[in-house]
Design a protein around this motif. Sequence first.
Motif, PDB file in Angstrom:
ATOM      1  N   UNK A  83     -30.712 -48.620  28.717  1.00 20.02           N
ATOM      2  CA  UNK A  83     -29.640 -48.982  29.650  1.00 20.02           C
ATOM      3  C   UNK A  83     -29.506 -50.500  29.732  1.00 20.02           C
ATOM      4  N   UNK A  84     -30.644 -51.179  29.829  1.00 16.44           N
ATOM      5  CA  UNK A  84     -30.647 -52.647  29.903  1.00 16.44           C
ATOM      6  C   UNK A  84     -30.069 -53.254  28.632  1.00 16.44           C
ATOM      7  N   UNK A  85     -30.310 -52.589  27.499  1.00 12.70           N
ATOM      8  CA  UNK A  85     -29.788 -53.081  26.212  1.00 12.70           C
ATOM      9  C   UNK A  85     -28.300 -52.799  26.044  1.00 12.70           C
ATOM     10  N   UNK A  86     -27.702 -52.039  26.971  1.00 13.47           N
ATOM     11  CA  UNK A  86     -26.260 -51.820  26.927  1.00 13.47           C
ATOM     12  C   UNK A  86     -25.816 -50.432  26.533  1.00 13.47           C
ATOM     13  N   UNK A  87     -26.757 -49.527  26.235  1.00 11.73           N
ATOM     14  CA  UNK A  87     -26.361 -48.159  25.879  1.00 11.73           C
ATOM     15  C   UNK A  87     -25.816 -47.435  27.106  1.00 11.73           C
ATOM     16  N   UNK A  88     -24.706 -46.704  26.959  1.00  8.97           N
ATOM     17  CA  UNK A  88     -24.182 -45.918  28.076  1.00  8.97           C
ATOM     18  C   UNK A  88     -24.815 -44.528  28.130  1.00  8.97           C
ATOM     19  N   UNK A  89     -24.629 -43.846  29.236  1.00  6.29           N
ATOM     20  CA  UNK A  89     -25.003 -42.432  29.378  1.00  6.29           C
ATOM     21  C   UNK A  89     -26.472 -42.164  29.068  1.00  6.29           C
ATOM     22  N   UNK A  90     -27.349 -43.022  29.557  1.00  5.62           N
ATOM     23  CA  UNK A  90     -28.783 -42.853  29.287  1.00  5.62           C
ATOM     24  C   UNK A  90     -29.398 -41.934  30.342  1.00  5.62           C
ATOM     25  N   UNK A  91     -29.493 -42.399  31.578  1.00  8.68           N
ATOM     26  CA  UNK A  91     -30.008 -41.529  32.643  1.00  8.68           C
ATOM     27  C   UNK A  91     -28.932 -41.200  33.674  1.00  8.68           C
ATOM     28  N   UNK A  92     -27.781 -41.854  33.576  1.00 10.68           N
ATOM     29  CA  UNK A  92     -26.647 -41.580  34.461  1.00 10.68           C
ATOM     30  C   UNK A  92     -25.373 -41.855  33.673  1.00 10.68           C
TER      31      UNK A  92
END
Length: 507
Positions: A83-92
């Motif tokens: 998520x911090x690296x910018x990926x969407x839809x990881x845990x939310x």
Amino acid sequence: MAIIGNIIKGVIEAREALSGDPSPVEEQKKVLIELLESAKDTQFGKHYGFASILKSDDVQEAFSEAIPYHDYKKITEEWWSKTIAGEPDVTWPGSPDFFALSSGTTGKKSKRIPVTEDMVDSITRAGRHQVYAMSNFDMPADFFEKEIMMLGSSTNLQERDGKKEGEISGISASNIPFWFKKYYKPGDQIAKIDDWDERVLSIAKNAKNWDIGALSGIPSWMELMLKKVIDYHNVDNIHQIWPNLRAYTSGGVAFDPYEKSFNALLAHPIQIIDTYLASEGFFACQNRPETTAMKLITDNGIYFEFVPFEPKYVNQDGSLTDDAPSITLDNVEEDVDYVLIISTVSGAWRYIIGDTIAFTDVERAEIKITGRTKFFLNTVGSQLSVNKLNDAVKHLEEELDIKVPEYTLCAKRFDDGFYHSWYLGSDSKLDEGKTADVLDKYLKEANKNYKVARSKALEGVKVNFVPKQMFADWNGANKKKGGQVKMERVMGEERFKEWEDFVSQKA
């Protein structure tokens, strides 16, 4: 006549009368289903089979069996790093708009905790819960026309990789509803000042221009701000500047240790209202004057679980053992310490925030914060929670007629064995040996585990008095001045050595 205040008060009272008496247990079941439905197509949701969990006969039980506990380290390494690296839809679903920076109470490196738009909305709704509850405190109509001093971290959020980050109090204040801005002080311009001392000086300079009816913030920093205003205007108490001040919404830490020193800044008592806001969400607020306990907000995007706070379930670093049992709201008991576990609309799943709580009223879902998992003093079997330590300090204040708003201690090894080494923040310096005896006697009478430890490995108590300002300076030196700061009440020996070196350098 307070026309607007009467209207606002009437609306709040009518809303409370019409809201009925919902079941916290049923609200929690609904929240969990909503969380799982929302996140079932995320990477986390697919990995742990949220869709299958939702089909279970008992969703709560299936959820607890399928998902492991996560502390910040575990969830960041496995999920939030993406998520911090910018990926969407990881845990939310989607990407968070903000990151809350929190170094907590022990770490030097800031944690970056996702804060989604859904979480901002959740915090705003929790704030409304708090306002609605004011109808129970018998405030006069003109109170609802007064301004509110919200003292937190800077609202000048920093941009990083297209996201804004700062402490949760700064994020919350930067997102207050437009209709609330006329009541909000110190106002946008002053709230954006990064330097704590400069911000507080600006508050002091402008204080007489405001009609403050309520305060909100961490007790230690609120005290320092009030003292600055009092000193700047050369008055005896804060009511000479803000005569209509009637309420203080405290939060983040237990208010009890600060009660005596805080009241010394007032001309007369005001209503103290406890809240429970952390970097991970707004969990509870006091909603009636008959108790200082806080009601869990059970319908607001946060699902709670509770693990019995027993040494066999808690590791030395504050994490939980894999076999630690979790209990849902319908099975908790009163006066039992639990480790609080949360799952939220920011994508925290079975997340250990590090606090321990106890229920004072199960039917109302009312709780009190009893301590921190890492601040549990059990090095030599004394089994002292922060709540018990706070009780000891309060007894000390009454017995010796002193004010001790800050303290820290360590089970430290000396040449002749282990002692509980206390540092008490007080501008009154008393006989340290006598003070140690008072603490020791009280703890032996109030806690059987402590009494047993004193007959075995624990040799006794040592006390050192330091000025109250030393604690603020320590937090400032650790880049944690102001904001959501929780002073380390209990330290490990390595951290305690840093503290003692700091104290000796300042002496």
